[in-house]
Structures are given as C-alpha cells and as structure tokens.
Write a protein that holds these residues in place. Structure first.
Motif, PDB file in Angstrom:
ATOM      1  N   ARG A 135       0.809  -1.210   0.000  1.00  0.00           N
ATOM      2  CA  ARG A 135       0.000   0.000   0.000  1.00  0.00           C
ATOM      3  C   ARG A 135       0.849   1.269   0.000  1.00  0.00           C
ATOM      4  NH1 ARG A 135      -5.378  -0.615   0.801  1.00  0.00           N
ATOM      5  NH2 ARG A 135      -6.567   1.322   0.873  1.00  0.00           N
ATOM      6  N   ALA A 136       0.369   2.265  -0.720  1.00  0.00           N
ATOM      7  CA  ALA A 136       0.974   3.596  -0.731  1.00  0.00           C
ATOM      8  C   ALA A 136      -0.032   4.576  -0.143  1.00  0.00           C
ATOM      9  CB  ALA A 136       1.360   4.000  -2.149  1.00  0.00           C
ATOM     10  N   GLU A 137       0.266   5.090   1.045  1.00  0.00           N
ATOM     11  CA  GLU A 137      -0.644   5.996   1.742  1.00  0.00           C
ATOM     12  C   GLU A 137      -0.213   7.444   1.522  1.00  0.00           C
ATOM     13  OE1 GLU A 137      -3.347   5.273   3.230  1.00  0.00           O
ATOM     14  OE2 GLU A 137      -3.246   3.129   3.711  1.00  0.00           O
ATOM     15  N   PRO A 138      -1.158   8.335   1.194  1.00  0.00           N
ATOM     16  CA  PRO A 138      -0.804   9.743   1.030  1.00  0.00           C
ATOM     17  C   PRO A 138      -0.240  10.328   2.316  1.00  0.00           C
ATOM     18  CG  PRO A 138      -3.005   9.292   0.176  1.00  0.00           C
ATOM     19  CD  PRO A 138      -2.594   8.086   0.959  1.00  0.00           C
ATOM     20  N   THR A 167      -3.569   2.165  -3.636  1.00  0.00           N
ATOM     21  CA  THR A 167      -3.741   3.492  -3.051  1.00  0.00           C
ATOM     22  C   THR A 167      -5.144   3.701  -2.506  1.00  0.00           C
ATOM     23  OG1 THR A 167      -4.026   4.244  -5.353  1.00  0.00           O
ATOM     24  CG2 THR A 167      -1.924   4.735  -4.288  1.00  0.00           C
ATOM     25  N   SER A 168      -6.060   2.811  -2.814  1.00  0.00           N
ATOM     26  CA  SER A 168      -7.409   2.881  -2.241  1.00  0.00           C
ATOM     27  C   SER A 168      -8.071   1.527  -2.418  1.00  0.00           C
ATOM     28  CB  SER A 168      -8.247   3.983  -2.910  1.00  0.00           C
ATOM     29  OG  SER A 168      -8.518   3.660  -4.270  1.00  0.00           O
ATOM     30  N   GLY A 169      -9.221   1.332  -1.752  1.00  0.00           N
ATOM     31  CA  GLY A 169      -9.917   0.063  -1.861  1.00  0.00           C
ATOM     32  C   GLY A 169      -9.194  -1.046  -1.134  1.00  0.00           C
ATOM     33  N   GLY A 170      -9.660  -2.267  -1.358  1.00  0.00           N
ATOM     34  CA  GLY A 170      -9.074  -3.425  -0.695  1.00  0.00           C
ATOM     35  C   GLY A 170      -8.692  -4.509  -1.675  1.00  0.00           C
ATOM     36  N   ALA A 171      -8.107  -5.580  -1.135  1.00  0.00           N
ATOM     37  CA  ALA A 171      -7.655  -6.698  -1.960  1.00  0.00           C
ATOM     38  C   ALA A 171      -8.797  -7.223  -2.816  1.00  0.00           C
ATOM     39  CB  ALA A 171      -7.100  -7.805  -1.089  1.00  0.00           C
ATOM     40  N   GLY A 172      -8.542  -7.409  -4.088  1.00  0.00           N
ATOM     41  CA  GLY A 172      -9.542  -7.889  -5.027  1.00  0.00           C
ATOM     42  C   GLY A 172     -10.196  -6.789  -5.838  1.00  0.00           C
ATOM     43  N   ASP A 173      -9.936  -5.542  -5.446  1.00  0.00           N
ATOM     44  CA  ASP A 173     -10.518  -4.390  -6.138  1.00  0.00           C
ATOM     45  C   ASP A 173      -9.578  -3.958  -7.268  1.00  0.00           C
ATOM     46  OD1 ASP A 173     -11.774  -2.117  -6.941  1.00  0.00           O
ATOM     47  OD2 ASP A 173     -11.678  -1.087  -5.003  1.00  0.00           O
ATOM     48  N   HIS A 174     -10.060  -4.008  -8.507  1.00  0.00           N
ATOM     49  CA  HIS A 174      -9.224  -3.620  -9.637  1.00  0.00           C
ATOM     50  C   HIS A 174      -9.003  -2.119  -9.688  1.00  0.00           C
ATOM     51  CE1 HIS A 174     -10.277  -7.696 -11.001  1.00  0.00           C
ATOM     52  NE2 HIS A 174      -9.158  -7.633 -11.690  1.00  0.00           N
ATOM     53  N   HIS A 215       5.295  13.578  -7.311  1.00  0.00           N
ATOM     54  CA  HIS A 215       5.577  13.496  -8.748  1.00  0.00           C
ATOM     55  C   HIS A 215       6.111  12.119  -9.155  1.00  0.00           C
ATOM     56  CE1 HIS A 215       9.924  13.852  -8.027  1.00  0.00           C
ATOM     57  NE2 HIS A 215       9.685  14.904  -7.257  1.00  0.00           N
ATOM     58  N   ALA A 216       6.222  11.194  -8.181  1.00  0.00           N
ATOM     59  CA  ALA A 216       6.633   9.823  -8.507  1.00  0.00           C
ATOM     60  C   ALA A 216       5.484   9.011  -9.089  1.00  0.00           C
ATOM     61  CB  ALA A 216       7.183   9.115  -7.275  1.00  0.00           C
ATOM     62  N   VAL A 217       4.257   9.512  -8.974  1.00  0.00           N
ATOM     63  CA  VAL A 217       3.111   8.808  -9.568  1.00  0.00           C
ATOM     64  C   VAL A 217       3.281   8.769 -11.086  1.00  0.00           C
ATOM     65  CG1 VAL A 217       0.629   8.906 -10.004  1.00  0.00           C
ATOM     66  CG2 VAL A 217       1.512   9.392  -7.708  1.00  0.00           C
ATOM     67  N   VAL A 218       3.086   7.587 -11.657  1.00  0.00           N
ATOM     68  CA  VAL A 218       3.165   7.405 -13.104  1.00  0.00           C
ATOM     69  C   VAL A 218       1.736   7.269 -13.634  1.00  0.00           C
ATOM     70  CG1 VAL A 218       4.057   5.987 -14.994  1.00  0.00           C
ATOM     71  CG2 VAL A 218       5.398   6.264 -12.898  1.00  0.00           C
ATOM     72  N   GLY A 219       1.313   8.236 -14.426  1.00  0.00           N
ATOM     73  CA  GLY A 219      -0.058   8.230 -14.920  1.00  0.00           C
ATOM     74  C   GLY A 219      -1.002   8.844 -13.904  1.00  0.00           C
ATOM     75  N   ARG A 220      -2.143   8.196 -13.708  1.00  0.00           N
ATOM     76  CA  ARG A 220      -3.173   8.736 -12.820  1.00  0.00           C
ATOM     77  C   ARG A 220      -3.339   7.868 -11.576  1.00  0.00           C
ATOM     78  NH1 ARG A 220      -8.406   9.193 -16.404  1.00  0.00           N
ATOM     79  NH2 ARG A 220      -9.222  10.089 -14.460  1.00  0.00           N
ATOM     80  N   VAL A 221      -3.563   8.526 -10.453  1.00  0.00           N
ATOM     81  CA  VAL A 221      -3.812   7.815  -9.202  1.00  0.00           C
ATOM     82  C   VAL A 221      -5.077   6.963  -9.352  1.00  0.00           C
ATOM     83  CG1 VAL A 221      -4.387   8.090  -6.755  1.00  0.00           C
ATOM     84  CG2 VAL A 221      -2.670   9.584  -7.820  1.00  0.00           C
ATOM     85  N   ASP A 222      -4.995   5.722  -8.862  1.00  0.00           N
ATOM     86  CA  ASP A 222      -6.103   4.758  -8.872  1.00  0.00           C
ATOM     87  C   ASP A 222      -6.441   4.223 -10.262  1.00  0.00           C
ATOM     88  OD1 ASP A 222      -6.317   4.967  -6.136  1.00  0.00           O
ATOM     89  OD2 ASP A 222      -8.073   6.273  -6.168  1.00  0.00           O
TER      90      ASP A 222
END
Length: 374
Positions: A135-138, A167-174, A215-222
């Motif tokens: 997990r990556a927490e803000p 970054t959000s949701g739980g295991a199994g969530d695409h 700025h280490a995020v590649v593309g869009r969060v989630d």
C-alpha cells in the motif's frame, strides 16, 4: 522470415548476430548470470538498446517488429542481456503514461544502458494482481509505501522500480491501484535475492515507510489497473520474441548434435523416431514465428489497439514451444543434454520458467477463451 524485412532490418539482424558471435560466442564470454553488464554496455554504445525508444528521447524510433527482431536474435545467440526485457516493458509504460520528466529520465536511460524493473507480484497476489496489498498511503508531499513484492526480475540491477501498489480500496478491487517510479536505492526499500535454478534473476522487495514524492506517480492515481492492461501487447510480445529465439537456438543445437552423433553405424538423426520429432519441432517453431511477427505487425499498424487474443496467443505458443523444443532437445542429446558442457541445460532452465512469468500459460488460455465469449 514470415514477414517482409527491409534491407535495413536484415543488416541490423546480421550486425547483431556478428556481434554476439564475437562477444558472447562462448560460455566463458557469456558467464553464468543472465545479465552481463559489460556486453550490455557495448550494445548500448552501439545504439542497439535504443532501437525501440522514440527519437525524441535518444532512440531510433523502431516499431514492435524491430523490437521482436532484436530480442529473437539476441536470445538465439544467447547474449546475456536479461535486463533489457524488463527495461523495455517498463519503458513502454512510461512512454504511454509518464510525465515529460519521467519519460526523459527513463526512456533516455534505457536508450543509454540503464536497467529498469517492474514490481507487481506479491506472496498472495500472483496471477490475481488485484489481490495486492502493498500500500501507498498519502502523506505530506507524497506517499509512504509499506508491504512486500516478490519475483521482481532484475531489481538488483535496476536504477528504478516501476512499483504497482494499492492506493485505495481493498484486496480484489481492480480500482485503487497506482504506478510509482521508485529509485532502487530509496530509503525504506530493501532488495533481497531469491535463489533459483536460473541464477540471480528475481528478488523480494520489502517496503518499510518508503517515501516517494507526489511526482513519482506514473499516470493517474487509482488508474494503474487500466494502465497495466494497456501494456499487454508489448509485454507479451516481448516475452514471446525472447522465447522464439530460445526455441530456435535449442532446435539448431539439437539438429547439429543428432547430425553428428553416430550410433548403430549412422547419425542418430537419420532414425525415423528422431527425424519425425525434428519435423514436428520445426513446424511448431515456424507457427510461433508467424504468430509473433504477424501480431507485431498489427501493433505497428495501430499501436493504440490492445490485442488481447493475439498477444496472448503469441505468448502462449512461443513459450510452450520453447519449453517443448528444449526438453525434446535434452532427450535427443541424452546425457550430453543434461551436462553443462553443452548449452541445452541452460536453454531448458530458461524455457521452463517462461510459461510462468508474464502471465502463466493457464492465464493466457483463459484470456483467449474469454475473447470468444466463453
């Protein structure tokens, strides 16, 4: 070739063959590890690693056919440049979704010889990528990463890790999955080798309060899952091309051996039992070549199209063929196929795992079946 090559592509193929024969033609030159930094550096200096990189980032702007040609040739010649496979898979993701600065850093780095790695699998999340829990927490100015990744190819060689974390949701969530660019020497990241029969290839990654800036995020969060799906063409064709070259090398070595080995007063390859096996293997290899290069040609004609069926077919056929050819080669070579005096045992080790990484053969069959509405 099953497709028409330009004069430039044929010259490129010959040049790569000649280099590999000169610089990596013996086991002593190649060494025992899958990646040889010295040979890799020489290829970078020749501009070959830049072949699939866009011109604006120092590359040659080649297409997927060019990439497959290079990968097939280097694999067939057994050039120990294992780091290139993950590097161009990662480069393709940055080309699609990276920021201008990220593209300049990563694509420019690959063109000049950097090694990149991607971390997706976890102890409890392999084929089911959505089950990931790393997990990556803000936090102020960025994210804190905690968790474990495993089977990360070439992380010990890489300058950066393309991390796929929740970054959000739980295991199994695409949804709720995000890509991050993490320096391999980042504080809070520990890279630990996993012993395998293929040598030092894969690693466990342990993240403990590992901070990365926003700025280490590649593309869009989630949106990491959708970004991963967009890269399936490249990843599966890259792996297929490598195994196509591996299959060709195993086949060539087998034919050489059965032509020279005499038993009962004649070459063992002249016996029908072996001659027919050779014929079947040759046919399977040609089918694999047609499939790989036809799909690569489709990608070059429309790079934005995701070819789920064709890319999965190419990966499935090429890897299963490579495994079959290598195992049959070992059988036909008898004890010599098992001996480290010959290359067949290395080809067997390389091909066996190919039906597991990058999506198992079972997963490829599932994907193919679903494209027919099943």
């Amino acid at each position: 070739m099953p497709i028409d090559l330009t004069d430039e592509q044929r010259a490129f193929e010959r040049g790569v063959e000649e280099f590999c024969r000169r610089e990596a033609g013996t086991r002593e030159q190649r060494g025992t590890e899958p990646h040889h930094p010295g040979i890799y550096r020489k290829m970078a200096d020749l501009g070959w690693l830049a072949a699939p990189i866009p011109e604006e980032f120092g590359g040659a702007g080649g297409g997927m056919v060019d990439t497959c040609l290079f990968l097939e040739t280097t694999a067939r010649m057994q050039a120990p440049i294992g780091g290139f496979t993950t590097s161009i898979i990662v480069a393709a993701a940055y080309e699609r979704f990276g920021s201008p600065d990220q593209k300049k850093l990563v694509l420019g780095g690959v063109a000049t010889g950097s090694v990149e790695a991607i971390a997706m699998s976890e102890p409890g999340a392999g084929s089911d990528v959505a089950a990931m829990t790393c997990r990556a927490e803000p936090t102020d100015g960025g994210y804190l990463i905690n968790g474990q990744k495993t089977w990360c190819s070439n992380a010990h060689l890489a300058e950066r890790i393309l991390l796929v974390a929740r970054t959000s949701g739980g295991a199994g969530d695409h949804n709720g999955i995000t890509m991050f660019c993490v320096p391999a020497d980042a504080a809070g990241l520990r890279i630990h080798p996993i012993d395998t029969m293929g040598g030092r290839e894969v690693n466990d990654l342990y993240f403990t309060d590992c901070f990365v800036p926003g700025h280490a995020v590649v593309g869009r969060v989630d949106h990491g899952w959708h970004q991963l799906m967009a890269g399936l063409n490249a990843e599966r064709l890259i792996l297929a091309a490598v195994m196509l070259g591996t299959a060709r090398r195993a086949f060539d070595d087998t034919v050489t051996y059965v032509s020279q080995r005499h038993q009962f007063g004649r070459p063992v390859g002249s016996f029908q039992a072996l001659r027919h096996r050779i014929a079947d293997l040759a046919t399977d290899i040609e089918c694999s070549r047609l499939l790989v290069y036809n799909t690569a040609g489709l990608v070059d004609r429309d790079p934005g199209t995701v070819l789920r069926r064709e890319a999965s077919m190419a990966k499935l056929k090429a890897t299963e063929t490579a495994k079959r050819v290598a195992l049959e080669g070992m059988q036909m070579m008898g004890g010599y196929g098992y001996s480290t005096e010959f290359d067949m045992e290395r080809l067997v080790r390389a091909s066996l795992v190919s039906t597991v990484y990058g999506g198992t053969s079972e997963i490829q069959r599932e994907i193919i079946g679903r494209t027919y509405g099943l």
